[in-house]
Design a protein around this motif. Structure first.
Motif, short mmCIF file in Angstrom:
data_model
loop_
_atom_site.label_atom_id
_atom_site.label_comp_id
_atom_site.label_asym_id
_atom_site.label_seq_id
_atom_site.Cartn_x
_atom_site.Cartn_y
_atom_site.Cartn_z
N ARG A 165 52.88 20.64 36.79
CA ARG A 165 51.56 20.76 37.39
C ARG A 165 51.11 22.21 37.44
NH1 ARG A 165 48.76 19.36 43.21
NH2 ARG A 165 47.26 21.02 42.91
N ARG A 166 52.00 23.10 37.90
CA ARG A 166 51.65 24.52 37.99
C ARG A 166 51.30 25.08 36.61
NH1 ARG A 166 56.24 25.77 42.35
NH2 ARG A 166 54.91 25.65 44.19
N ASP A 167 52.12 24.75 35.62
CA ASP A 167 51.85 25.22 34.26
C ASP A 167 50.51 24.71 33.76
OD1 ASP A 167 54.33 26.47 34.32
OD2 ASP A 167 55.33 24.95 33.07
N GLY A 168 50.23 23.43 34.01
CA GLY A 168 48.95 22.85 33.59
C GLY A 168 47.76 23.50 34.28
N ASN A 169 47.91 23.78 35.57
CA ASN A 169 46.81 24.42 36.31
C ASN A 169 46.57 25.84 35.80
OD1 ASN A 169 46.57 22.12 37.80
ND2 ASN A 169 47.34 22.98 39.70
N GLU A 170 47.65 26.58 35.50
CA GLU A 170 47.49 27.93 34.95
C GLU A 170 46.82 27.88 33.58
OE1 GLU A 170 51.27 29.95 34.94
OE2 GLU A 170 51.54 29.61 37.10
N ARG A 171 47.21 26.93 32.75
CA ARG A 171 46.61 26.77 31.43
C ARG A 171 45.11 26.45 31.56
NH1 ARG A 171 50.47 24.11 29.59
NH2 ARG A 171 49.81 22.03 30.18
N ALA A 172 44.76 25.61 32.52
CA ALA A 172 43.36 25.25 32.74
C ALA A 172 42.53 26.47 33.15
CB ALA A 172 43.24 24.16 33.80
N VAL A 173 43.10 27.34 34.00
CA VAL A 173 42.38 28.55 34.42
C VAL A 173 42.12 29.43 33.21
CG1 VAL A 173 42.63 30.70 35.73
CG2 VAL A 173 43.18 28.52 36.81
N LEU A 229 41.92 28.55 30.05
CA LEU A 229 40.94 27.91 29.17
C LEU A 229 39.53 28.01 29.74
CD1 LEU A 229 42.95 24.77 28.01
CD2 LEU A 229 42.31 26.76 26.63
N LEU A 230 39.39 27.88 31.05
CA LEU A 230 38.06 28.02 31.67
C LEU A 230 37.52 29.44 31.50
CD1 LEU A 230 38.39 25.86 34.90
CD2 LEU A 230 36.88 25.44 32.95
N GLU A 231 38.40 30.43 31.65
CA GLU A 231 37.98 31.81 31.46
C GLU A 231 37.52 32.02 30.02
OE1 GLU A 231 41.41 34.03 32.66
OE2 GLU A 231 40.98 33.76 34.80
N LYS A 232 38.25 31.49 29.07
CA LYS A 232 37.88 31.60 27.66
C LYS A 232 36.55 30.89 27.40
CE LYS A 232 39.73 30.79 23.04
NZ LYS A 232 40.89 30.27 22.28
N ALA A 233 36.37 29.73 27.97
CA ALA A 233 35.13 28.97 27.80
C ALA A 233 33.93 29.75 28.35
CB ALA A 233 35.24 27.61 28.46
N ARG A 234 34.13 30.43 29.47
CA ARG A 234 33.03 31.23 30.05
C ARG A 234 32.64 32.39 29.15
NH1 ARG A 234 36.01 30.68 35.25
NH2 ARG A 234 35.06 28.89 36.26
N ARG A 235 33.66 33.01 28.54
CA ARG A 235 33.38 34.14 27.64
C ARG A 235 32.62 33.66 26.40
NH1 ARG A 235 38.86 35.57 28.76
NH2 ARG A 235 39.43 34.74 26.71
N ILE A 236 32.99 32.51 25.89
CA ILE A 236 32.38 31.99 24.67
C ILE A 236 30.99 31.41 24.96
CG2 ILE A 236 32.57 30.18 22.90
CD1 ILE A 236 35.61 30.53 23.09
N GLY A 237 30.90 30.68 26.05
CA GLY A 237 29.71 29.91 26.32
C GLY A 237 28.68 30.59 27.08
#
Length: 108
Positions: free
Chosen positions: A90-98, A100-108
């Motif tokens: 769960r911790r690993d998945g939550n860190e990965r999601a953070v 990916l969201l940061e990357k999505a904000r930079r792109i989008g």
């Protein structure tokens, strides 16, 4: 994939109290999240309960269920499965999601 079969029947009779209702609600909540192998913190259990319970009732229900080994507590996370690896997953998945969201904000 693991399969869990859990029966949570309605209890009745003079011994069934608000505490019993809280335990049933906790089990139902954890059953749902266990489908996704996603353990919950006490605060999250409280948030996702199908009805409102005083936080003290929720805490007591969690403590009793852990004592009876109906649920398991690992590093602040509750689960139906006796598998501490789920907490790290769960911790690993939550860190990965953070990330990916940061990357999505930079792109989008």
């Amino acid at each position: 994939m693991e399969t869990y079969t859990t029966y949570i029947g309605k209890s009745s009779g003079p011994g069934f109290s608000r505490s019993g209702e809280a335990q049933e609600a906790v089990l139902r909540t954890l059953c749902y999240f266990d489908l996704f192998q996603y353990p919950l913190t006490r605060k999250e259990v409280q948030h996702f309960l199908p009805e409102h319970f005083d936080p003290d009732h929720t805490r007591l229900a969690l403590d009793e269920l852990v004592c009876r080994q109906q649920i398991f507590l690992f590093d602040g996370f509750y689960s139906l499965a006796n598998d501490p690896a789920r907490v790290q997953r769960r911790r690993d998945g939550n860190e990965r999601a953070v990330r990916l969201l940061e990357k999505a904000r930079r792109i989008g």
